[in-house]
Design an enzyme around this catalytic site. Structure first.
Site, PDB file in Angstrom:
ATOM      1  N   SER A 149      19.632  79.451  43.377  1.00  0.00           N
ATOM      2  CA  SER A 149      18.355  79.058  42.788  1.00  0.00           C
ATOM      3  C   SER A 149      17.252  80.004  43.266  1.00  0.00           C
ATOM      4  O   SER A 149      17.371  81.214  43.091  1.00  0.00           O
ATOM      5  CB  SER A 149      18.068  77.589  43.100  1.00  0.00           C
TER       6      SER A 149
ATOM      7  N   ASP B 291      23.743  74.443  33.090  1.00  0.00           N
ATOM      8  CA  ASP B 291      22.593  74.396  33.970  1.00  0.00           C
ATOM      9  C   ASP B 291      21.339  74.353  33.098  1.00  0.00           C
ATOM     10  O   ASP B 291      20.916  75.367  32.531  1.00  0.00           O
ATOM     11  CB  ASP B 291      22.574  75.640  34.863  1.00  0.00           C
TER      12      ASP B 291
ATOM     13  N   HIS C 129      23.559  73.052  37.786  1.00  0.00           N
ATOM     14  CA  HIS C 129      22.832  73.997  38.629  1.00  0.00           C
ATOM     15  C   HIS C 129      23.583  74.295  39.911  1.00  0.00           C
ATOM     16  O   HIS C 129      24.073  73.400  40.590  1.00  0.00           O
ATOM     17  CB  HIS C 129      21.457  73.419  38.956  1.00  0.00           C
TER      18      HIS C 129
END
Length: 607
Positions: free
Chosen positions: A211, A327, A358
């Site tokens: 991320s 995601d 994710h």
């Protein structure tokens, strides 16, 4: 006596040989192996320091210093062993802001209006020196790597200000890598003069993270810094515009309705409390507030400066990307666009996709081979062979299928056309049909995309589906919608879903069921992403845009559906219901990437 002397001599020789055998990394099948001498955490050396950068973003007229933590095998001290580095940097290590009411932008307002000011929560910093994070350590230190962590500017004990994609977030990890290569200075304390040297490393660095922590390896790589040999970004945000906007439309990341750059700034701002007011004033309340433009959603200089695709020219690091096709937070277009650019630049590049949401790193063995190749220089062929590894729908993430590339080279674009009645359930066909006319849908954000997909008829969406598939259809790449529409108001949301029907309503539905891919656009940007213009009510406009990339096998017995609607209550702004969108069916179609192309789709759709 002679026997005793002989035994003593042999024992002494054996002891000396053993003593001379120093611990070192070992390799098997192209991968760094766990070494017993590096395995005991009690033997690891853990220390922290501050690395001086080339910028001042907290207004104190001193160059900002980044807080850095090092974890290394004791042999780097006792035996002079030099090892490469696995490096992770993050704005999250020292904690984040609490979830308070009003911290996200209100999305229930008319398009073009500006919502009320958000609430700005404060972060209570946490953590103890010298440990910034324990991530990556158990995986890589026993395999003969040094693990380095650092806090991003304006977070934790790092000086400066967070800028959420500004240049300092690229230059900060660059400075750490420069320090690891004796080109920047490190200090024992945040403001002191006693220097610290990285005498224990070869200077070769690999970065990884997930991320935001996956964004920063790419940010560092775009500086072209020497010593950063390889990066493995996992679900990285590669463009803040693509994260918070979609083809001119103000769009939230999945699960965070109303988030924007200023919200994320508050979320991560865990730095020195005495410097926060300056940073808030200069960055959050001026640069960010003036740049995000929630009124139009247009692409501007602010967004261009936070799009790493624009900065890739200096990049030299070998790239292994990782992302999930489902995601809906950081959508897989983020990895796709960077991977394709790296390929075009001739960089060593591979991509790993799984079918979940994710996060989700590649298998450890794949990461191990990548780092072993570029950090230890072992000729293991990690850069050769298939370029894409995709986890199929029923497989585990550690069992991807290898493909020549992504999109699948055997995929060809096939255009599907609309046949009314979409207010009920129209037809999606590979044969162009004429004189279908126009149909009008009514915006109503209170109805979710999930529910609209399952209704047999609705005035709030147009739905077109293929005949039942006679064979599996493998989609790989980008689907592109071409649409001609008119709005009853000067502004309207446009949302598009591709779905697999019938909808699976079971509680334990697989994530690969139901939604194939999605896309959103602002019709006001039909000519340009940088300049929107109000729509003339009743006037028709043509626009074309890509949906989020995908690689999915739609099984025989299902139907592929195209759903067109207006406000998407999981992602868009939510104006009062009532806006009408009229679609010209004759001038609207979708092009999908089918493995096997036209011949395959004809067989699958044969009545």
């Amino acid at each position: 006596m002679k026997k005793y002397i002989l035994f003593f001599i042999l024992w002494t020789v054996a002891f000396n040989i053993t003593a001379q055998e120093k611990a070192k990394p070992t390799f098997k099948d192209g991968e760094a192996q766990i070494v017993e001498a590096f395995e005991n955490p009690k033997d690891w050396i853990r220390e922290d320091l501050w690395v001086e950068t080339t910028f001042d973003t907290d207004g104190d007229t001193k160059l900002d210093r980044m807080h850095v933590a090092v974890t290394r095998p004791k042999q780097t001290e006792t035996e002079g062993l030099k090892l490469p580095v696995v490096y992770e940097t993050s704005p999250y290590f020292a904690g984040v802001a609490p979830n308070v009411e009003g911290a996200f932008h209100d999305v229930k307002h008319e398009l073009g209006d500006v919502a009320k000011e958000i609430v700005h929560p404060s972060v209570t910093r946490r953590g103890e020196r010298p440990i910034i994070s324990n991530s990556k350590i158990n995986t890589w230190v026993p395999r003969g790597y040094i693990v380095v962590h650092s806090s991003s500017p304006g977070t934790g004990l790092s000086q400066g200000s967070p800028t959420v994609g500004g240049d300092n977030e690229s230059l900060a990890p660059k400075a750490v890598i420069d320090w690891l290569n004796d080109r920047a200075k490190g200090y024992k304390t945040p403001y002191g003069d006693e220097e610290v040297k990285a005498y224990w490393t070869t200077g070769k660095v690999g970065m990884t993270g997930t991320s935001y922590n996956g964004t920063l390896p790419l940010a560092a790589a775009t500086t072209g810094v020497e010593g950063l040999e390889a990066i493995i970004p996992i679900a990285p945000n590669t463009s803040y515009y693509h994260y918070y906007r979609s083809n001119g439309l103000v769009r939230s990341p999945g699960g965070y309705l109303g988030e924007d750059v200023d919200v994320l700034y508050d979320f991560i701002h865990s730095g020195d409390e005495s410097k926060r007011a300056y940073a808030d004033s200069v960055y959050r309340d001026t640069e960010i507030r003036n740049g995000i433009d929630r009124k139009t959603g247009d692409y501007n200089e602010f967004w261009a400066g936070r799009d790493y695709l624009n900065d890739m020219k200096p990049m030299k690091a070998a790239l292994l990307m990782s992302h999930g096709f489902n995601d809906w937070n950081v959508m897989p277009e983020h990895s796709y666009r960077i991977y394709k650019a790296a390929e075009e630049m001739g960089l060593p590049a591979k991509i790993y996709y799984h079918q979940y949401g994710h996060g989700g790193p590649p298998p450890v063995s794949m990461m191990n081979r990548w780092f072993t190749k570029y950090l230890f220089g072992i000729d293991n062929g990690a850069e050769k062979g298939p370029k894409a590894y995709i986890v199929r729908e029923n497989d585990s993430n550690d069992n991807p299928t290898a493909y020549a590339n992504y999109p699948n080279p055997e995929a060809e674009n096939v255009t599907l056309y609309l046949k009314k009645d979409g207010l009920k359930t129209g037809t999606l066909t590979n044969q162009k049909v004429k004189s279908q006319g126009k149909q009008t849908l009514l915006d109503d954000y209170t109805l979710s995309g999930d529910s609209l997909s399952q209704l047999a008829n609705s005035k709030h969406r147009l739905l077109f589906v293929t005949p039942i598939l006679k064979e599996d259809v493998h989609l790989s790449g980008l689907s592109t919608l071409k649409i001609k529409l008119a709005s009853s108001k000067p502004a309207a949301n446009l949302s598009v879903w591709m779905v697999s029907l019938p909808w699976n309503k079971e509680k334990k539905t697989k994530i690969t069921d139901n939604i194939i891919t999605r896309g959103w656009a602002d019709p006001q940007n039909y000519k340009s992403l940088t300049e929107s213009e109000p729509l003339t009510p009743g006037k028709f406009y043509e626009l074309s845009f890509n949906l989020i990339p995908d690689d999915q096998v739609i099984p025989a017995g299902q139907r592929i559906g195209l759903m067109i609607f207006s406000s998407d209550n999981k992602f868009t702004l939510l104006p009062k219901p009532g806006t009408e969108l009229t679609i010209d069916l004759d001038e609207t179609n979708i092009t999908i990437p089918v493995v096997g192309g036209k011949e395959k789709i004809e067989k699958a759709l044969k009545e």
